[in-house]
Design a protein around this motif. Structure first.
Motif, short mmCIF file in Angstrom:
data_model
loop_
_atom_site.label_atom_id
_atom_site.label_comp_id
_atom_site.label_asym_id
_atom_site.label_seq_id
_atom_site.Cartn_x
_atom_site.Cartn_y
_atom_site.Cartn_z
N UNK A 35 24.94 20.31 -5.74
CA UNK A 35 25.60 20.99 -4.63
C UNK A 35 26.06 22.38 -5.05
N UNK A 36 26.49 23.17 -4.07
CA UNK A 36 26.97 24.53 -4.35
C UNK A 36 28.19 24.49 -5.27
N UNK A 37 29.07 23.54 -5.05
CA UNK A 37 30.28 23.43 -5.88
C UNK A 37 29.91 23.12 -7.34
N UNK A 38 28.96 22.23 -7.51
CA UNK A 38 28.51 21.90 -8.86
C UNK A 38 27.84 23.10 -9.52
N UNK A 39 27.13 23.91 -8.74
CA UNK A 39 26.49 25.10 -9.29
C UNK A 39 27.52 26.08 -9.83
N UNK A 40 28.64 26.21 -9.11
CA UNK A 40 29.71 27.10 -9.58
C UNK A 40 30.27 26.58 -10.89
#
Length: 66
Positions: A35-40
């Motif tokens: 997910x986008x949060x995990x990418x951050x």
């Protein structure tokens, strides 16, 4: 003596480049399915591993710069 120092510096430089390339390859593979949060979070950890920003869980900066 100077030649040995130059060779040592070159070997250490190549080793760092190879290490960084391996880290980037693993992170790129991990980011494909998250997910986008995990990418951050992965990006911040990558920056810490490569010496850019403070890694997650590291001690807070104590100087005026941070």
């Amino acid at each position: 003596m100077l030649t040995a120092a130059i060779v040592t510096a070159a070997v250490l430089g190549v080793a760092k480049v190879v290490r960084d390339w391996l880290i980037l390859r693993q992170v790129r593979a991990a980011m494909e399915g998250c997910s986008a949060r995990d990418r951050v979070r992965l990006g911040l950890r990558l920056a810490g591993a490569l010496g850019g920003r403070r890694a997650e869980g590291a001690a807070p900066p104590t100087g005026p710069e941070g």
